[in-house]
Design a protein around this motif. Structure first.
Motif, short mmCIF file in Angstrom:
data_model
loop_
_atom_site.label_atom_id
_atom_site.label_comp_id
_atom_site.label_asym_id
_atom_site.label_seq_id
_atom_site.Cartn_x
_atom_site.Cartn_y
_atom_site.Cartn_z
N LEU A 121 0.85 -1.19 0.00
CA LEU A 121 0.00 0.00 0.00
C LEU A 121 0.88 1.24 0.00
CD1 LEU A 121 -2.68 -0.97 2.67
CD2 LEU A 121 -3.08 -0.67 0.25
N PRO A 122 0.57 2.22 -0.85
CA PRO A 122 1.36 3.46 -0.83
C PRO A 122 1.13 4.23 0.47
CG PRO A 122 -0.48 3.63 -2.36
CD PRO A 122 -0.46 2.22 -1.87
N GLN B 128 -2.17 5.73 1.57
CA GLN B 128 -3.24 4.77 1.91
C GLN B 128 -2.96 4.09 3.24
OE1 GLN B 128 -3.83 2.28 -1.57
NE2 GLN B 128 -5.57 3.56 -2.15
N LEU C 175 -6.18 4.50 5.32
CA LEU C 175 -6.97 3.27 5.45
C LEU C 175 -6.65 2.50 6.72
CD1 LEU C 175 -6.73 1.92 1.79
CD2 LEU C 175 -8.64 3.09 2.85
#
Lengths: 258, 412
Positions: free
Chosen positions: B316-317, B320, B324
């Protein structure tokens, strides 16, 4: 581009090796955690890493997906050099799954969402497709009925199996296990090891696992690598490792953990 | 061992019951030892006596005529009477949101909507003439108040519909209604009936609510950004956020409100039309954002570092990982602190009296002072205003507790 040329040369050199580490050094402040680690891992190989705590084994496998940055030496993963280039790091992390000692499931998401998060967000897999393959993975690790629960509602062994499914959901070429069973109650270790054995036996991916489950190592490992003081002390197939180690240090360590 | 014995666990028994009924409870809690018994014997009569006097005053001596005869001022301050339909229309719009929330989330949201509807009906049918001769609520005001039941119902239907009843629509609708409400209150020049009403004429509970809602609405996102900025690796961003947070946390709100009259215009282009209410709203928002930022930062620091590591390991970058994985958990863990902060913000809105605004507290004081025959009604006024504040703050804390329970804080 210079980097690309280097990568091509590296690929020509190590076509069969998915991980290549050359003289890797890492310091935490003044502490010299990795002191020149050189090793390779072939495609599809299963390598078990052991060693006393603080020996650098965990730091080393964390440099493979750059959760830790090495300060000297080179690491190539699947032909890509690990540098500060964010695109390289993201590309590699998609190909490298990792399972942690403390599971690190996302407690605010359901088991299903834990597994589908990365495929849908990173690989842009449609949700229904991601959910279908998540269910298959949950079946593979033996807990399809827990899909809609939250991690906090599962036992440690179940959580770790979900963590394995979560890593597998990205279809990684490499799986890194960082002491996956050492936080588990004794009766739950077996269920996690069974899943790992099944993975190793399927020969679908390269596995690097730190574990002190020597039975597991004996059964599935192609090689056992022992770390101490930031260096590789021994690197042998299981038979030789247990019966005929070249270093006295190995025997001493084995006698301590057995 | 010849044969394995079958092992049977001992049966699970209910816990022993030593204390039964209220006598047992009183014995344990009020007369546990001679000291606690003595304290009970002395304090209980005192409490009963004080409560008796208080109730006697509330329902006997106290004169609520003045308060009952000034609903308009308490609600909307000095907003022109002939334009009072505009705030009432705004109220109608807000009811849509209550209805939607009730349908979409049920539980606490539904109970709040029911209580809200009940208050509406009460206000709509209460015969004010009974309290004070000559005070008659115009029929159209009653119609407006009861009209809220209609918009509440419309909101409920919108919320029930699976197409419209989505959290996203609720948020978008809330923003639309907020903007529309401000537009209705300020007015549109040149449109008959929509004459401009300068915000300094806004007052009463309406002013407190507008300041509080604006504050919460903007302080939360700004606070999140400040918290992230303070943890940033970029030195410039980090220093700016630290300076901002420490300045706004280090200065009393009253001082900031005074300064807003001088400083906010300085930060804006010359002749930029910014009225005193907007200035107060900006200062309250920034003040609250600084506290919110520190709460959220605390939540972020409480997270296990393995959470971010696991997210990064999945590829995930960075943004995020933050939005998230880290923020949802951090915010969930600090909901009690953030709601506490927002309750404080709501109460602090009454401080705007020092820059000459007639919020509900100051409005009440001027009503009392402006009526010679009621000059000793200060107590009634204070108790009434306190009760209004309490109803709102208690509702907020109730919602917070329900959210905590639904999100399983402390359960994981």
């Amino acid at each position: 581009m210079a980097t690309e040329a280097a990568v091509t040369a590296q690929e020509a050199l190590d076509q069969d090796n998915i991980i290549v580490a050359r003289d890797v050094h890492k310091w935490f402040g003044n502490f010299h955690a990795l002191r020149g680690v050189t090793t390779t891992v072939g495609r599809g190989e299963v390598v078990v890493v052991i060693g006393p705590s603080g020996s650098g084994k965990s730091t080393f496998i964390r440099t493979v997906n750059r959760l830790e940055q090495h300060q000297q030496g080179d690491i190539f993963v699947d032909g890509v050099e690990m540098t500060d280039d964010v695109r390289n790091i993201d590309a590699i992390r998609r190909e490298v799954g990792m399972v942690f000692q403390s599971f690190n499931l996302f407690p605010h998401l359901t088991v299903m969402r834990n597994i589908t998060l990365a495929p849908t967000k990173v690989r842009k897999t449609p949700m229904d497709e991601a959910e279908a393959s998540a269910l298959k993975l949950l079946e593979r690790v033996g807990i399809p009925e827990q899909a809609e629960k939250y991690p906090g509602e599962l036992s440690g062994g179940q959580q770790q199996r979900v963590a394995i499914a979560r890593a597998l959901a990205m279809n990684p070429k490499i799986m890194l296990f960082d002491e996956p069973t050492s936080a588990l109650d004794p009766e739950m270790i077996k269920e996690v090891l069974e899943v790992m054995k099944e993975l190793a036996a399927s020969h679908q991916m390269t596995i690097v696992a730190i574990t002190h489950e020597l039975g597991f190592a004996r059964e599935v490992a192609d090689r056992i690598v022992m770390f101490d003081e930031g260096q590789i002390v021994e690197d042998l197939p299981p038979d030789e490792f247990f019966n005929n180690p070249r270093h006295e240090r190995v025997r001493r360590f084995l006698s301590q953990i057995l | 061992m010849a044969t394995a014995e079958t092992w049977q666990p001992a049966p699970s028994l209910p816990p022993p019951r030593i204390e039964t009924g209220w006598i047992g409870w009183a014995r344990a809690n009020l007369f546990g030892n001679w000291l606690s018994g003595l304290v009970t014997v002395v304090t209980v009569p005192l409490i009963v006596w004080a409560a008796w006097r208080m109730l006697g005053w509330l329902f006997g001596t106290a004169d609520w005529t003045l308060i009952a005869s000034r609903p308009q001022q308490y609600l909307i301050g000095l907003y022109p009477t002939e334009l009072a339909w505009r705030p009432l229309t705004g109220w109608l719009l807000v009811s849509i949101l209550f209805g939607m929330a009730a349908a979409m989330w049920g539980g606490a949201a539904r109970r709040i909507a029911i209580g809200y509807g009940a208050v509406t009906v009460l206000l709509g049918v209460l015969p004010y003439g009974l309290f004070h001769e000559g005070v008659v609520m115009p029929w159209w005001v009653r119609a407006f108040i009861l009209g809220n039941l209609l918009t509440l119902g419309i909101g409920y239907l919108l919320g029930m519909n699976p197409k419209t009843g989505r959290p996203r629509n609720f948020v978008l609708g809330g923003i639309a209604i907020y903007v529309l409400l401000l537009l209705i209150l300020i007015g549109i020049p040149g449109v008959p009936g929509m004459e401009e009403v300068a915000p300094r004429r806004w007052g009463g509970l309406m002013l407190n609510l507008i300041l509080a809602v604006s504050g919460i609405f903007f302080a939360f996102p700004i606070g999140v950004l400040l918290a992230l900025g303070r943890r940033s690796n970029l030195p410039v961003v980090k220093v700016l956020c630290v300076v901002f947070i420490e300045v706004f946390r280090g200065v009393p709100l009253i001082t900031l409100l005074f300064m807003s009259q001088v400083l906010v215009p300085l930060a804006l282009p010359a002749n930029f039309p910014v009225d005193s209410v907007t200035r107060a709203a900006i200062v309250i928002t920034l003040f609250s954002a600084a506290y919110t930022a520190e709460n959220i930062r605390g939540g972020l620091q409480g997270l296990h570092p393995g959470q971010a590591e696991a997210a990064r390991a999945l590829g995930l970058p960075g943004w995020q990982v933050t939005t998230l994985i880290q923020l949802p958990q951090a915010i969930r863990n600090v909901i009690p602190a953030i709601v506490g902060q927002f309750i404080a913000l709501f109460k602090d809105t009454s401080l705007v009296y020092i820059v000459g605004m007639l919020d509900i507290l100051e409005m009440g004081r001027s009503i009392v002072q402006g009526n010679v025959q009621f000059t000793d009604n200060g107590r009634e006024n204070l108790i009434f205003v306190a009760a209004v504040f309490w109803i709102f703050t208690y509702t907020m804390s109730y919602v917070s507790r329900r959210i905590e329970r639904n999100l399983g804080v402390g359960r994981r």
